[in-house]
Design an enzyme around this catalytic site. Structure first.
Site, PDB file in Angstrom:
ATOM      1  N   SER A  42       0.791  -1.228   0.000  1.00  0.00           N
ATOM      2  CA  SER A  42       0.000   0.000   0.000  1.00  0.00           C
ATOM      3  C   SER A  42       0.827   1.284   0.000  1.00  0.00           C
ATOM      4  O   SER A  42       0.745   2.091  -0.922  1.00  0.00           O
ATOM      5  CB  SER A  42      -0.949  -0.027   1.201  1.00  0.00           C
ATOM      6  OG  SER A  42      -1.559   1.217   1.384  1.00  0.00           O
ATOM      7  N   GLN A 118      -1.641   0.405   6.045  1.00  0.00           N
ATOM      8  CA  GLN A 118      -0.357   1.098   6.224  1.00  0.00           C
ATOM      9  C   GLN A 118      -0.577   2.610   6.182  1.00  0.00           C
ATOM     10  O   GLN A 118      -1.680   3.071   5.858  1.00  0.00           O
ATOM     11  CB  GLN A 118       0.612   0.678   5.107  1.00  0.00           C
ATOM     12  CG  GLN A 118       1.178  -0.726   5.282  1.00  0.00           C
ATOM     13  CD  GLN A 118       2.242  -1.065   4.249  1.00  0.00           C
ATOM     14  OE1 GLN A 118       2.103  -0.692   3.090  1.00  0.00           O
ATOM     15  NE2 GLN A 118       3.283  -1.771   4.660  1.00  0.00           N
ATOM     16  N   GLY A 182       3.544  -0.966   8.905  1.00  0.00           N
ATOM     17  CA  GLY A 182       4.528  -0.070   8.297  1.00  0.00           C
ATOM     18  C   GLY A 182       5.928  -0.158   8.849  1.00  0.00           C
ATOM     19  O   GLY A 182       6.893  -0.241   8.102  1.00  0.00           O
ATOM     20  N   ASP A 184       7.635  -2.308  10.818  1.00  0.00           N
ATOM     21  CA  ASP A 184       7.914  -3.668  11.303  1.00  0.00           C
ATOM     22  C   ASP A 184       8.574  -3.829  12.681  1.00  0.00           C
ATOM     23  O   ASP A 184       7.897  -3.921  13.677  1.00  0.00           O
ATOM     24  CB  ASP A 184       8.725  -4.417  10.249  1.00  0.00           C
ATOM     25  CG  ASP A 184       7.905  -4.681   8.989  1.00  0.00           C
ATOM     26  OD1 ASP A 184       7.138  -3.794   8.580  1.00  0.00           O
ATOM     27  OD2 ASP A 184       8.015  -5.769   8.405  1.00  0.00           O
ATOM     28  N   TRP A 378      14.290  -1.677  10.892  1.00  0.00           N
ATOM     29  CA  TRP A 378      13.743  -0.419  11.400  1.00  0.00           C
ATOM     30  C   TRP A 378      14.321  -0.050  12.770  1.00  0.00           C
ATOM     31  O   TRP A 378      13.782   0.786  13.472  1.00  0.00           O
ATOM     32  CB  TRP A 378      12.203  -0.510  11.482  1.00  0.00           C
ATOM     33  CG  TRP A 378      11.532  -0.559  10.133  1.00  0.00           C
ATOM     34  CD1 TRP A 378      11.179  -1.683   9.436  1.00  0.00           C
ATOM     35  CD2 TRP A 378      11.152   0.556   9.305  1.00  0.00           C
ATOM     36  NE1 TRP A 378      10.593  -1.334   8.235  1.00  0.00           N
ATOM     37  CE2 TRP A 378      10.559   0.031   8.127  1.00  0.00           C
ATOM     38  CE3 TRP A 378      11.251   1.944   9.439  1.00  0.00           C
ATOM     39  CZ2 TRP A 378      10.065   0.835   7.100  1.00  0.00           C
ATOM     40  CZ3 TRP A 378      10.757   2.748   8.423  1.00  0.00           C
ATOM     41  CH2 TRP A 378      10.180   2.189   7.263  1.00  0.00           C
ATOM     42  N   GLU A 420      16.828  -0.657  -0.018  1.00  0.00           N
ATOM     43  CA  GLU A 420      15.627  -0.508   0.807  1.00  0.00           C
ATOM     44  C   GLU A 420      15.936   0.403   2.010  1.00  0.00           C
ATOM     45  O   GLU A 420      15.159   1.286   2.355  1.00  0.00           O
ATOM     46  CB  GLU A 420      15.232  -1.916   1.276  1.00  0.00           C
ATOM     47  CG  GLU A 420      13.924  -2.035   1.988  1.00  0.00           C
ATOM     48  CD  GLU A 420      13.674  -3.482   2.428  1.00  0.00           C
ATOM     49  OE1 GLU A 420      14.538  -4.358   2.203  1.00  0.00           O
ATOM     50  OE2 GLU A 420      12.600  -3.730   3.007  1.00  0.00           O
TER      51      GLU A 420
HETATM   52  C1  2M8 Z   1       8.240  -4.298   5.024  1.00  0.00           C
HETATM   53  O1  2M8 Z   1       7.151  -5.066   5.515  1.00  0.00           O
HETATM   54  C2  2M8 Z   1       6.817  -6.370   5.007  1.00  0.00           C
HETATM   55  C3  2M8 Z   1       5.517  -6.791   5.652  1.00  0.00           C
HETATM   56  O2  2M8 Z   1       4.504  -5.952   5.241  1.00  0.00           O
HETATM   57  C4  2M8 Z   1       7.838  -7.438   5.307  1.00  0.00           C
HETATM   58  O3  2M8 Z   1       8.749  -7.228   6.125  1.00  0.00           O
HETATM   59  O4  2M8 Z   1       7.700  -8.535   4.725  1.00  0.00           O
HETATM   60  C5  2M8 Z   1       8.148  -2.905   5.673  1.00  0.00           C
HETATM   61  O5  2M8 Z   1       9.327  -2.181   5.472  1.00  0.00           O
HETATM   62  C6  2M8 Z   1       6.937  -2.147   5.111  1.00  0.00           C
HETATM   63  O6  2M8 Z   1       6.886  -0.840   5.612  1.00  0.00           O
HETATM   64  C7  2M8 Z   1       6.990  -2.115   3.585  1.00  0.00           C
HETATM   65  O7  2M8 Z   1       5.815  -1.525   3.097  1.00  0.00           O
HETATM   66  C8  2M8 Z   1       7.143  -3.528   3.005  1.00  0.00           C
HETATM   67  C9  2M8 Z   1       7.376  -3.522   1.494  1.00  0.00           C
HETATM   68  O8  2M8 Z   1       8.429  -2.656   1.153  1.00  0.00           O
HETATM   69  O9  2M8 Z   1       8.242  -4.210   3.613  1.00  0.00           O
END
Ligand code: 2M8
Length: 450
Positions: A42, A118, A182, A184, A378, A420
């Site tokens: 999202s 999110q 968002g 994690d 994070w 990332e």
């Molecule tokens: C990360 O979250 C996902 C779960 O939703 C994961 O760890 O598998 C987070 O950084 C989240 O904020 C982000 O939207 C997502 C995709 O980049 O990855």
């Protein structure tokens, strides 16, 4: 040794960023990352649309419309829209683990979704698409006008969901249900996560640690068990907000989510004319905005100048230094005294002023915080998208600071490219190296009107 002129470095960065979006383009929507995150997320897709606006305006609009085609009937925009064509097992947890169809509000046919949401960056993205299109005029402006008109009612329903279901008492402080909403493994959640007792968890295999070989960059196994246990509880509640609010162990009054919603409500008001929205809808948005700003002010810790999340179970503020502590900076309309306090914390050695930082950017967790871990997701690394949000909020009110933040971010991206996240001290790129939202914010920072 010859130095490459800054202009050439930036032109090259823009070209490579556009190539990342094209590489991750799944046709009308963009994978958050090619291997690690092979579906549409999202808030990623909101940033991605901002990036696409520099490359292909119609594609930017399509990105958002595809995400919102999976919007739930109660207005919630799900945090993942699963790609039916991606092989099962490419990402965990997949749509079967989520079983979001248990909610009568969720799509009952593919593409299925997760059952969380999110931060609502989407209205900010629609406004940016509109702004870029107006700069170009002609057919682009018409295309964007139609996009604003189609998106406005959907955005209104989305913000109403957050205002009513995530803040039923109308306090203005919006509640987060899960670290996956968002941020994690942020230490913001530690105190609540520690309380969670994991019950009978169906067996599972993590996929993330297969893509990111150094597991020290990802959430711990304990965290993962708790994330999945929360999903089991959400399913047992059939994703019903009233049930979740009553009896569920992860409820946090979230200052960052609240600040993003305030900024998004302000953006929604600014595009209300283009959408031809009636006065009653504008009044409703004004009310949400006023409530959000007042709530943020009420979370200020006068000692540190940080806004603090609230543990709903105890009513206690959560004392930890992360970027969320300066959340009022995301909203240019925040109370000036609140902004002044946030700016002091932002500049301090706890955040962007720490002498060990390779670039003066906002880290996910303050370098002096006991929870700080420089390579762990994070819990320390710098996230370019987060810096984009703060930069965006600073632009109208603190233009010099905003310019400095953008310059530092572009210097960093010239080195880390489209990682990332990255180590705030060494600048080492971490996580996925082809992250769509990083490429997207690079494109926006490099846009001619920025
Ligand atoms: C990360 O979250 C996902 C779960 O939703 C994961 O760890 O598998 C987070 O950084 C989240 O904020 C982000 O939207 C997502 C995709 O980049 O990855």
């Amino acid at each position: 040794m010859t130095t490459i002129p800054a202009e050439r470095v930036r032109a090259d960065l823009a070209e490579k960023a556009a190539a990342v979006l094209r590489h991750n383009d799944a046709g009308g929507w963009t994978k958050a990352a090619p291997a690690l995150y092979p579906h549409q997320w999202s808030w990623d897709s909101a940033f991605v649309a901002i990036g696409w606006a520099q490359v292909d305006l119609a594609r930017a609009a399509a990105e958002q419309e595809r995400l919102f085609s999976a919007q739930w009937a109660n207005g919630m925009v799900p945090h993942i829209v699963f790609d039916p064509a991606t092989p099962a097992g490419a990402y965990f947890p997949d749509h079967t683990r989520w079983a979001s169809w248990l909610s009568p509000h969720a799509p009952q046919t593919a593409p299925f979704t997760s059952g969380l949401c999110q931060p609502p960056v989407h209205a900010i993205a629609v406004e940016r698409i509109w702004e870029v299109a107006c700069g170009r005029g002609g057919a682009d402006a018409e295309l964007a006008r139609a996009h604003v008109r189609r998106m406005f009612p959907k955005l209104l329903a989305w913000h109403r969901y957050l205002a009513e279901q995530r803040d039923p008492d109308g306090t203005g402080l919006v509640t987060t249900y899960h670290p996956w909403e968002g941020i994690d493994n942020s230490p913001r959640w530690d105190v609540v996560m520690r309380r969670i007792e994991v019950g009978q968890l169906p067996p599972y295999t993590r996929r993330d640690t297969q893509h990111v070989a150094d597991s020290g960059q990802r959430p711990s196994q304990d965290d993962y068990d708790r994330y999945l246990w929360l999903v089991e509880l959400l399913k047992a509640a059939r994703y019903d907000d009233a049930v979740i609010r009553r009896d569920y162990p992860f409820l946090v009054g979230d200052v960052f989510l609240t600040a993003v919603l305030a900024a998004a409500n302000a953006a929604l008001l600014r595009i209300a004319d283009v959408a031809g929205a009636p006065a009653a809808e504008r009044d409703e948005i004004e009310r949400w905005l006023g409530r959000g700003r007042a709530a943020l002010a009420a979370t200020l810790d006068p000692e540190t100048g940080l806004t603090l999340d609230v543990d709903r179970a105890t009513g206690e503020p959560i004392r930890v230094t992360t970027f969320a502590g300066v959340a009022p900076l995301v909203d240019p309309g925040a109370d000036p005294a609140l902004r002044a306090a946030a700016l002091r914390a932002f500049d301090s050695a706890d955040l962007t002023g720490h002498p060990a930082l390779r670039w003066p950017l906002l880290p996910s967790t303050g370098l002096n915080a006991p929870q700080f871990q420089q390579r762990n997701y994070w819990r320390g690394p710098v996230w370019p998208v987060v810096n984009w949000l703060y930069w965006h909020g600073l632009c109208p009110v603190e233009p010099q600071r905003a310019a400095a933040l953008r310059a530092a971010a572009l210097d960093a991206l010239a080195v880390v490219r489209f990682a990332e996240y990255f180590d705030p001290i060494t600048g080492e790129p971490l996580g996925s190296h082809l992250q769509s939202w990083t490429a997207a914010v690079a494109l926006d920072w490099l846009a001619p009107d920025r």
